[in-house]
Write an enzyme that holds these catalytic residues in place. Structure first.
Site, PDB file in Angstrom:
ATOM      1  N   CYS A 172      60.222  -9.844 -69.999  1.00 44.48           N
ATOM      2  CA  CYS A 172      60.243 -11.292 -69.775  1.00 44.48           C
ATOM      3  C   CYS A 172      61.199 -12.030 -70.701  1.00 44.48           C
ATOM      4  O   CYS A 172      61.078 -13.249 -70.885  1.00 44.48           O
ATOM      5  CB  CYS A 172      58.835 -11.867 -69.933  1.00 44.48           C
ATOM      6  SG  CYS A 172      57.624 -11.152 -68.805  1.00 44.48           S
TER       7      CYS A 172
ATOM      8  N   CYS B 128      49.350 -11.956 -67.396  1.00 38.94           N
ATOM      9  CA  CYS B 128      49.772 -10.901 -68.317  1.00 38.94           C
ATOM     10  C   CYS B 128      49.713 -11.395 -69.762  1.00 38.94           C
ATOM     11  O   CYS B 128      49.204 -10.702 -70.648  1.00 38.94           O
ATOM     12  CB  CYS B 128      51.178 -10.435 -67.963  1.00 38.94           C
ATOM     13  SG  CYS B 128      51.686  -8.926 -68.811  1.00 38.94           S
ATOM     14  N   CYS B 129      50.217 -12.602 -70.006  1.00 37.52           N
ATOM     15  CA  CYS B 129      50.155 -13.173 -71.356  1.00 37.52           C
ATOM     16  C   CYS B 129      48.714 -13.367 -71.812  1.00 37.52           C
ATOM     17  O   CYS B 129      48.389 -13.168 -72.982  1.00 37.52           O
ATOM     18  CB  CYS B 129      50.896 -14.511 -71.401  1.00 37.52           C
ATOM     19  SG  CYS B 129      52.694 -14.391 -71.363  1.00 37.52           S
TER      20      CYS B 129
ATOM     21  N   CYS C  42      53.871 -18.893 -73.872  1.00 35.25           N
ATOM     22  CA  CYS C  42      52.964 -17.787 -73.527  1.00 35.25           C
ATOM     23  C   CYS C  42      51.504 -18.214 -73.515  1.00 35.25           C
ATOM     24  O   CYS C  42      50.655 -17.521 -72.961  1.00 35.25           O
ATOM     25  CB  CYS C  42      53.159 -16.633 -74.500  1.00 35.25           C
ATOM     26  SG  CYS C  42      52.793 -17.046 -76.213  1.00 35.25           S
TER      27      CYS C  42
ATOM     28  N   CYS D  23      58.426 -10.323 -75.033  1.00 34.52           N
ATOM     29  CA  CYS D  23      58.287  -8.978 -74.483  1.00 34.52           C
ATOM     30  C   CYS D  23      59.550  -8.601 -73.705  1.00 34.52           C
ATOM     31  O   CYS D  23      60.234  -9.464 -73.139  1.00 34.52           O
ATOM     32  CB  CYS D  23      57.072  -8.908 -73.567  1.00 34.52           C
ATOM     33  SG  CYS D  23      55.496  -9.144 -74.423  1.00 34.52           S
TER      34      CYS D  23
END
Length: 238
Positions: A211, A125-126, A233, A208
């Site tokens: 997280c 996702c990062c 990240c 985010c």
């Protein structure tokens, strides 16, 4: 974007070492002024509008009217307080902030990767929402300014003022590398710099929304990616 002289291959380790020694005894504003003059117009500050360090650098750039582009990586998953601070800073400083977003919308990412990727594979996702957009952005620059400090985490304890970033093939500049948390906040209060209100609500490290959890000052990264062996990240991997 105006194209400047490509300086990406003219910074040998010996030159960076000399510059690090030169600026180690000077204030961050001196390094920023030198960098703006040396690399303009191909120099950018990435500001997350989450931590205090980025706001300090933004304030310095504005106070000295330095020709440095300000880039905001918007993952589409940030806190409302973060978006509000970015808008307020743009109004206060009169500096256009270039917002960079991922190639995929959240809906497109859900269709391609499955829903709630951050809960299953936060590294992926990062990569999609932070690392890739940064790489695309930095292709246009020869120097990148960040708010990293040595006291922020063990993974940042050896950073220097100027470094060669092999991933992006440019000079990375960390003007606050040797500043402490106390120095950073002293600057903010002295110059009345706006900052993210979540920092006063138990969030010493803000990313985010899915997280990020509250944490302690003694371990500010403990609130990031809870349940995963992950503390970064990936933006600042050399």
């Amino acid at each position: 974007m105006e194209t400047g002289v490509d300086r990406r291959s003219v910074w040998p380790p010996e030159e960076l070492q000399r510059l690090n020694e030169q600026f180690k005894t000077q204030p961050p504003e001196a390094l920023l002024a030198w960098a703006a003059h040396t690399f303009r117009p191909r120099i950018a500050l990435t500001c997350s509008f989450s931590g205090p360090s980025g706001m300090v650098l933004l304030d310095m750039i504005a106070r000295f009217n330095l020709d440095i582009t300000v880039v905001f990586l918007d993952t589409d998953l940030l806190f409302s307080e973060t978006y509000e601070l970015a808008a307020a800073a743009e109004r206060r400083y009169g500096i256009p902030i270039q917002r960079r977003r991922p190639a995929l919308s959240l809906e497109e990412q859900d269709r391609q990767e499955g829903p709630q990727l951050y809960a299953r594979d936060p590294d992926r996702c990062c990569q999609l929402r932070k690392v890739a957009p940064l790489a695309e952005t930095l292709r246009h620059y020869d120097a990148w300014i960040s708010g990293l400090r040595r006291d922020q985490s063990a993974t940042r304890a050896t950073i220097d003022l100027l470094e060669w970033n092999t991933r992006h093939h440019l000079v990375k500049i960390n003007p606050l590398a040797f500043w402490t948390d106390r120095q950073t906040w002293a600057y903010i209060h002295h110059h009345q710099v706006p900052y993210n209100p979540l920092l006063d609500r138990g969030y010493p490290s803000i990313g985010c929304t899915p997280c990020t959890r509250p944490a302690t000052v003694s371990d500010p990264r403990a609130g990031r990616w809870v349940g995963f062996a992950k503390t970064e990240c990936g933006l600042h991997t050399a």
